[in-house]
Design a protein around this motif. Sequence first.
Motif, PDB file in Angstrom:
ATOM      1  N   ARG A   1       0.742  -1.461  -0.244  1.00  0.00           N
ATOM      2  CA  ARG A   1       0.477  -0.617   0.010  1.00  0.00           C
ATOM      3  C   ARG A   1       1.049   1.437   0.383  1.00  0.00           C
ATOM      4  NH1 ARG A   1       0.373  -1.900   5.272  1.00  0.00           N
ATOM      5  NH2 ARG A   1       0.533   0.111   6.782  1.00  0.00           N
ATOM      6  N   PHE A   2       1.697   1.488   0.254  1.00  0.00           N
ATOM      7  CA  PHE A   2       3.366   2.246   0.838  1.00  0.00           C
ATOM      8  C   PHE A   2       3.953   2.785  -0.915  1.00  0.00           C
ATOM      9  CE2 PHE A   2       7.503   4.021   0.154  1.00  0.00           C
ATOM     10  CZ  PHE A   2       7.325   5.101   0.718  1.00  0.00           C
ATOM     11  N   LEU A   3       3.208   1.438  -1.966  1.00  0.00           N
ATOM     12  CA  LEU A   3       4.020   2.270  -2.836  1.00  0.00           C
ATOM     13  C   LEU A   3       2.695   3.049  -3.897  1.00  0.00           C
ATOM     14  CD1 LEU A   3       5.327  -1.056  -3.662  1.00  0.00           C
ATOM     15  CD2 LEU A   3       6.274   0.592  -3.827  1.00  0.00           C
ATOM     16  N   TYR A   4       1.684   1.658  -3.202  1.00  0.00           N
ATOM     17  CA  TYR A   4       0.639   2.607  -4.366  1.00  0.00           C
ATOM     18  C   TYR A   4      -0.074   3.696  -3.888  1.00  0.00           C
ATOM     19  CZ  TYR A   4      -0.165  -1.982  -5.794  1.00  0.00           C
ATOM     20  OH  TYR A   4       0.166  -3.069  -6.871  1.00  0.00           O
ATOM     21  N   TRP A   5       0.328   4.275  -2.519  1.00  0.00           N
ATOM     22  CA  TRP A   5      -0.326   5.466  -2.098  1.00  0.00           C
ATOM     23  C   TRP A   5       0.903   6.726  -2.403  1.00  0.00           C
ATOM     24  CZ3 TRP A   5      -4.544   7.243  -0.864  1.00  0.00           C
ATOM     25  CH2 TRP A   5      -5.852   6.478  -0.086  1.00  0.00           C
ATOM     26  N   GLY A   6       2.147   5.993  -2.242  1.00  0.00           N
ATOM     27  CA  GLY A   6       3.169   6.978  -3.610  1.00  0.00           C
ATOM     28  C   GLY A   6       2.891   7.694  -5.236  1.00  0.00           C
ATOM     29  N   PHE A   7       2.227   6.542  -5.624  1.00  0.00           N
ATOM     30  CA  PHE A   7       2.542   6.867  -7.047  1.00  0.00           C
ATOM     31  C   PHE A   7       0.771   7.571  -7.244  1.00  0.00           C
ATOM     32  CE2 PHE A   7       5.853   4.046  -7.779  1.00  0.00           C
ATOM     33  CZ  PHE A   7       6.793   4.334  -8.570  1.00  0.00           C
ATOM     34  N   ALA A   8       0.016   7.416  -6.219  1.00  0.00           N
ATOM     35  CA  ALA A   8      -1.132   8.196  -6.361  1.00  0.00           C
ATOM     36  C   ALA A   8      -0.657   9.761  -5.923  1.00  0.00           C
ATOM     37  CB  ALA A   8      -2.259   8.142  -5.531  1.00  0.00           C
ATOM     38  N   ALA A   9      -0.156   9.332  -4.993  1.00  0.00           N
ATOM     39  CA  ALA A   9       0.309  11.271  -4.558  1.00  0.00           C
ATOM     40  C   ALA A   9       1.275  11.848  -6.185  1.00  0.00           C
ATOM     41  CB  ALA A   9       1.232  11.417  -3.352  1.00  0.00           C
ATOM     42  N   TYR A  10       2.016  10.967  -6.319  1.00  0.00           N
ATOM     43  CA  TYR A  10       2.491  10.949  -7.578  1.00  0.00           C
ATOM     44  C   TYR A  10       1.692  11.953  -8.870  1.00  0.00           C
ATOM     45  CZ  TYR A  10       5.711  10.888 -11.739  1.00  0.00           C
ATOM     46  OH  TYR A  10       6.456  11.516 -12.758  1.00  0.00           O
ATOM     47  N   ARG A  11       0.754  11.149  -9.003  1.00  0.00           N
ATOM     48  CA  ARG A  11       0.132  11.296 -10.530  1.00  0.00           C
ATOM     49  C   ARG A  11      -1.305  12.701  -9.859  1.00  0.00           C
ATOM     50  NH1 ARG A  11       2.822  11.582 -13.177  1.00  0.00           N
ATOM     51  NH2 ARG A  11       1.276  12.109 -14.931  1.00  0.00           N
ATOM     52  N   ALA A  12      -2.130  12.500  -8.515  1.00  0.00           N
ATOM     53  CA  ALA A  12      -2.891  13.521  -8.499  1.00  0.00           C
ATOM     54  C   ALA A  12      -2.341  14.805  -8.566  1.00  0.00           C
ATOM     55  CB  ALA A  12      -2.531  13.136  -7.214  1.00  0.00           C
ATOM     56  N   THR A  13      -0.403  15.403  -7.948  1.00  0.00           N
ATOM     57  CA  THR A  13       0.534  16.809  -8.836  1.00  0.00           C
ATOM     58  C   THR A  13       0.000  16.635 -10.224  1.00  0.00           C
ATOM     59  OG1 THR A  13       2.295  14.833  -8.660  1.00  0.00           O
ATOM     60  CG2 THR A  13       1.238  16.254  -6.318  1.00  0.00           C
ATOM     61  N   ALA A  14       0.447  15.649 -10.962  1.00  0.00           N
ATOM     62  CA  ALA A  14      -0.271  15.446 -12.702  1.00  0.00           C
ATOM     63  C   ALA A  14      -0.557  16.205 -12.472  1.00  0.00           C
ATOM     64  CB  ALA A  14       0.758  14.814 -12.495  1.00  0.00           C
ATOM     65  N   LEU A  15      -2.395  15.678 -12.493  1.00  0.00           N
ATOM     66  CA  LEU A  15      -4.353  16.247 -12.664  1.00  0.00           C
ATOM     67  C   LEU A  15      -3.985  17.616 -12.663  1.00  0.00           C
ATOM     68  CD1 LEU A  15      -6.340  14.353 -13.543  1.00  0.00           C
ATOM     69  CD2 LEU A  15      -6.242  14.286 -10.939  1.00  0.00           C
ATOM     70  N   VAL A  16      -3.392  17.719 -10.977  1.00  0.00           N
ATOM     71  CA  VAL A  16      -4.253  19.286 -10.683  1.00  0.00           C
ATOM     72  C   VAL A  16      -3.179  20.007 -11.443  1.00  0.00           C
ATOM     73  CG1 VAL A  16      -3.730  21.132  -8.937  1.00  0.00           C
ATOM     74  CG2 VAL A  16      -3.924  18.990  -8.047  1.00  0.00           C
ATOM     75  N   THR A  17      -1.625  19.572 -12.080  1.00  0.00           N
ATOM     76  CA  THR A  17      -1.200  20.973 -13.390  1.00  0.00           C
ATOM     77  C   THR A  17      -2.254  21.002 -14.649  1.00  0.00           C
ATOM     78  OG1 THR A  17       1.045  20.140 -12.042  1.00  0.00           O
ATOM     79  CG2 THR A  17       0.563  20.800 -14.433  1.00  0.00           C
ATOM     80  N   ASP A  18      -1.884  18.925 -15.423  1.00  0.00           N
ATOM     81  CA  ASP A  18      -3.389  19.151 -16.505  1.00  0.00           C
ATOM     82  C   ASP A  18      -4.756  19.951 -16.163  1.00  0.00           C
ATOM     83  OD1 ASP A  18      -0.866  17.350 -17.195  1.00  0.00           O
ATOM     84  OD2 ASP A  18      -2.304  16.140 -16.244  1.00  0.00           O
ATOM     85  N   SER A  19      -5.466  19.946 -15.167  1.00  0.00           N
ATOM     86  CA  SER A  19      -6.653  20.422 -15.005  1.00  0.00           C
ATOM     87  C   SER A  19      -6.240  22.413 -15.170  1.00  0.00           C
ATOM     88  CB  SER A  19      -6.902  20.129 -13.715  1.00  0.00           C
ATOM     89  OG  SER A  19      -7.365  18.872 -13.139  1.00  0.00           O
ATOM     90  N   TYR A  20      -5.023  22.854 -14.353  1.00  0.00           N
ATOM     91  CA  TYR A  20      -4.773  24.754 -14.917  1.00  0.00           C
ATOM     92  C   TYR A  20      -5.064  24.630 -16.523  1.00  0.00           C
ATOM     93  CZ  TYR A  20      -2.383  28.674 -15.142  1.00  0.00           C
ATOM     94  OH  TYR A  20      -1.957  29.979 -14.934  1.00  0.00           O
TER      95      TYR A  20
END
Length: 831
Positions: free
Chosen positions: A187-206
């Motif tokens: 779960r540590f891996l999945y939470w880490g990559f979820a946070a990584y792609r979430a930051t990219a999602l915020v940037t894309d939404s901009y």
Amino acid sequence: MPPSRRVLFAGALVLLLQTTAIAVYRDDAPGPLLSNICQLMLGLLVAHTSFHVARAGQAFSRAFWSLAGAAFTIWCAGQALGTYYGIYLNLPTQGLWYVDALYTAWPAPLVMCLFLDPAIEQTGWNAEWALDCGQVGIVFILVYIYFSSVASNSAQLGTWLLSVATDGLLTGSFVLRALVARKHPSRFLYWGFAAYRATALVTDSYFVLGFPAPADGAWFDMVWGVPWLIPLFTAAAWKDQKTSITVAPPVRLRRRLLITQILPLIFPVLVLAMAAEVARGQLIAAGVAILISLCISYGRLVLTYRQHDRAAEALAESEERFRTVFDGSPIGMALIAVDGTVLACNSSCRKTLGIGETEFFTTELFDELTHPDFRQGDARRYAQLARGELREIRQEKHYILRDGRTVSADLHLRLMRGRQGEPKFIIGMAVDTTEQKHLEVQLLQSQRMETIGRLAGGVAHDFNNLLMVIRGYCDLVMDRTSQDSVAQGQLAHIDKATGQATSLTKQLLAFSRRQMLQPKVFDLNSLVLDADKMLQRLLGDNIELETHAAQDLGAAKADPGQIEQVILNLVINARDAMPDGGKITIETANVELDGSYALEHLGAKPGSYVMMAVTDTGSGIDAQTMAHIFEPFFSTKELGKGTGLGLSMVYGIVKQSGGSIWVYSEKNRGTTFKVYLPRTDEQAQPIESSSAPAKAAVGNETILLVEDDSMVRELTCEVLQRSGYQVLEAATPAIALETCHQHSGSIHLLLTDVVMPGMNGGELARLVEQLRPDIRVLFMSGYTDNAVLHNGELRRGLSFLQKPFTPTTLGKKVRELLDQKARQPVPSSPG
């Protein structure tokens, strides 16, 4: 510095370089180029770290980080090409399809990370992985085609829509996997990559929301660089556990099916939906994509079916192996529900409890067979176990079977619980210890007999010395008072009582296996038939004696005189068991005792034997009496009608002869004593009934007498001196050796006790022979000793005189030895 810290330090350093470039140059050259290069360096650092972690990891970790490293490498390739064409050459990159393809396809390996199962993942690639990768590739190609062909919006907007869709799906999927993993380390891996792609999602939404696009090299570039620290930190902090599969809670079956079977089915649906949109402008591409996707889906269904088929076969084989082990186990096993229902019971359990294979098994039947003395307590403990108050029960169990037999078992009951911790069922295992208990009883009886034998032998040895002194001086006084009739009568009573006491000590020595034997190879049939007439006189008219001599009976090696005493004692014992008359049968046979018989009869040894059985039709022997019948002075007869030494003497003679004896008896149905004597292939010798008359027991030779008991020494000295011999006395072996050195004349005979403090008689004899080679040696003792005897048999070439002996016997033996023509050397003791 640890490797994980060095990686984070390197990432922070690259980010610092990007910050410096932006602060110094802003959007002026070479600021944008340096900023993009720093982003590329961060991507390369994360890719390198991912592959490094993959090489050091186990199955799941290796697969996850290999896929992640591949994704980051693809992005780095797109970033390098985009920087080269867009920044360095200052060319537009929207028309470069290979740059767009790399930027679009790089998340595909990350998608594959979502379908890894930490519980069962293996190293290497398999067919399912290859097919799933194909589906993911088709989806991304169609997504790229769709967004790149959006006509209503600008190409730049289409690209950002694609990024939002991709990053949104990845973020949601990684969050879902993290929630499914729960407490698993993955779960540590999945939470880490979820946070990584979430930051990219915020940037894309901009950009999708229409905000103004910043220039290359502006501070907005930090939005692309900082998120790389998240996967870098995840890779640096990840610690693979070699035993994580067994230590961590396993993924439940429903979640595993969701991850490995259901989620991949979404891709054909996505392919179909995307192809429907793409088909408006790219009909051929859409058709090819749907055809390939259907083929991949069919291939995956075939693989899944085969896996299920193999799993079913493996399950059937596992159940067959379990059933084979369960049914074939020599340990009784049963599976019992907490409500008392017996779910399964193997044949060993039924055999132990005497229950038929078709009979219905219940816990009530267990209670019925349990010994009444333990039934209530066992039922109480079982109820506590079924309620979950106890974890297991280990006890010695006693059952009374329907045929009346008592069976002992080592019972082990263990409670098994369900997923929620509730009592589920009970596993019972019972090892039949009945035969073991029987052997333990035999061992204890054998040890008790051995202890009593040592005690009896020691008492007999000391008592023999006293009897020898009493009887010897009685004989001397009788010789001196031959004219006094009153004194002669009184002395005769003393001599008679001494003779009876001597007989008792001989019986004790026979039981303790410390009497001297004179073994010969003889025909047991001849001995039995010769004793038949004497036995008929002992039995009387109301008892029938029947003898069955086996033809071709092998020869036995033992002392015939002692075996004759065995026959006499067994027949007398059988006669006393039939006061109202009956029948005694003596039979002989050749027998072979194998290893199984020896295991069941403690003390018996496998081999060839001559068997003699004495059977009566008397009252039989109960189990309590059976345990003591060979003990000295144990008797069931009335006081004054037996010494209790008859059977103990039989036991000692047979054991000392290298054989064994066993009793088979049933109350009121008679008894059989079976005697097994070692069989030999040597030729049987005739049994001598008498010996030649001895010569006159007088002489004038010199005799060295060595005896530590002063009374025996004084008596022996007086007897020898009265017969004309010159006697040199020695109380210890040391004095005897000193006498041999100092005496100037000849010493013709060494008469020595065997058991003495400091040195035994055998060692003394060898030292004396070195000083006086022509001396003859006569040993005397109250019981056998390995110094001159071996298992009660006289060593070849040695002369031995058993205590207690009379003056007449001593004189005859001394004279006989002195008149021998040649002296035999004393053999060395063993060891």
